[in-house]
Scaffold this active site. Structure first.
Site, PDB file in Angstrom:
ATOM      1  CD  GLU A 153     -30.429 -61.675  68.912  1.00 23.76           C
ATOM      2  OE1 GLU A 153     -29.750 -61.792  69.935  1.00 23.76           O
ATOM      3  OE2 GLU A 153     -31.650 -61.430  68.918  1.00 23.76           O
ATOM      4  CG  ASP A 169     -26.741 -59.223  75.186  1.00 23.05           C
ATOM      5  OD1 ASP A 169     -27.496 -59.374  76.165  1.00 23.05           O
ATOM      6  OD2 ASP A 169     -26.385 -60.162  74.460  1.00 23.05           O
TER       7      ASP A 169
END
Length: 400
Positions: A153, A169
């Site tokens: 990210e 996640d």
């Protein structure tokens, strides 16, 4: 909003704010001059795998606010309108480097960006009427379920670059990230210790209570990933009561003891005081006024840092909730009534804890990871930042 990012983005935004930046398109004239429209991203393949690598750069344009993808030159392309049912998205893949090689592409200024990489197969992205449908491998029917992939990210704006490795996640294909600063030095994070990749899966299998059930494998025996506890609860791999004992003990303790939360490291005089009464933890400020209250959370709320531990982007409830979330996941709330507890030596000592996060942190070279959404509380997150980045790095690390 990209699916799967809703819980993560507040953590990255908060980390950015703590490091002196904000996730907006604006910035000081000095910073803006120091950050060009695109910067190089060097991708190095040290994986040792012979599979073809496919790379994707996705995010939100800071110029138009549109969701889309960037090609290898850094040019941004908005996603076309989706459908119901979802329709295939344009092929946004960029050929990645072969094993032992590197490739440098360009990334533009994006908010909420993701750099996906997959081995062997291209990822399947679709467009619904509400926007991009991204991989959701906790769903056994997801078309990406049997593909080996992962993502980093990032946000690149006028205030600089923030880039992290994430396990919020899932834990999957190993990689590390870095940024070259204006002085030529490089800061990096996310690298596993030697043997750490296989060690994570071995430790999860050995942990009683269903933690080994987080691991997903392909029919050919390839280990693909370990789902986060949030998704472990959704899939039934972890029992719904996995944290009940610890949560109940915390609620019992603070019925007779005050929990003091100092949510801002740079504001040591801003404190909130929590007490449980009638099953609710009420927080008061220094004047004794109740500023927010929390129902006793459940495991999904703790692992996901949402629902009963919702953390809005405000200056009171959100920061308190972030601190509670970190204390529950790291199991420090019973041992320290002054939160946050910033010492990693005190984390995960209770038998009832976030063993997924514990196991990953233990196997990182620098001890840093994003094992849950607010792992940045106390700066234990695998994030690097620079206000004048010369180059970003993603290194595909060995599967060992």
């Amino acid at each position: 909003m990209f699916r799967g990012l809703k819980r993560r983005l507040p953590a990255l935004a908060a980390a950015a704010a703590l490091l002196g930046g904000i996730l907006t398109a604006t910035g000081s004239s000095t910073a803006a001059a120091a950050v060009p429209a695109t910067i190089p991203l060097k991708i190095t393949n040290n994986s040792g795998r012979g599979d073809a690598v496919h790379v994707y750069v996705l995010g939100t344009s800071l110029t138009t606010g549109q969701l889309g993808w960037a090609d290898a030159s850094g040019a941004f392309h908005a996603w076309p309108v989706g459908g119901n049912p979802p329709v295939p998205a344009p092929d946004a893949s960029i050929p990645g480097p072969a094993a032992g090689q590197s490739r440098t592409i360009s990334i533009p200024k994006l908010a909420g960006g993701r750099i996906y990489f997959s081995y062997g197969q291209k990822l399947v992205f679709k467009l619904a009427t509400g926007g991009l449908v991204q991989p959701a491998v906790q769903n056994p029917s997801d078309p990406n379920r049997n593909i080996l992939f992962n993502w980093s990210e990032f946000t690149l704006n006028n205030d600089g670059l923030w880039i992290n490795s994430t396990q919020v996640d899932m834990f999957s294909a190993p990689y590390s990230v870095g940024v070259q600063r204006a002085d030529g030095s490089v800061a990096s994070t996310g690298r596993l210790k030697s043997g750490g990749y296989n060690g994570v899966f071995a430790a999860l299998r050995a942990q009683p209570g269903g933690w080994g059930g987080l691991i997903q494998t392909r029919s050919d025996g390839t280990v693909l990933r370990a789902l986060s506890p949030t998704y472990g609860l959704e899939t039934g791999a972890l029992p719904a009561n996995v944290l009940d004992d610890y949560i109940n003990r915390v609620w019992q303790k603070y019925a007779t003891t005050t929990l003091t939360v100092t949510p801002f490291a740079n504001q040591p005089n801003t404190k909130y005081y929590g007490r449980v009464s009638g099953g609710v933890m009420n927080f008061t400020n220094s004047a004794g006024a109740v500023v927010t209250s929390f129902q006793k959370p459940d495991a999904p709320s703790v692992f996901g840092c949402h629902r009963l531990l919702d953390a809005p982007n405000d200056l009171v409830r959100g920061p308190i909730s972030r601190t509670l979330c970190a204390g529950f996941n790291r199991s420090t709330l019973l041992t320290n009534p002054n939160q946050p507890d910033a010492s990693a030596a005190n984390f995960y000592k209770d038998a009832v804890t976030n063993h997924y996060s514990r196991i990953i942190h233990e196997r990182m070279v620098d001890g840093k990871a994003y094992g849950f959404a607010f792992d940045d509380v106390g700066h234990h997150e695998s994030l690097v930042h620079d206000g004048s980045p010369r180059q970003a790095y993603v290194t595909l690390d060995p599967f060992s």
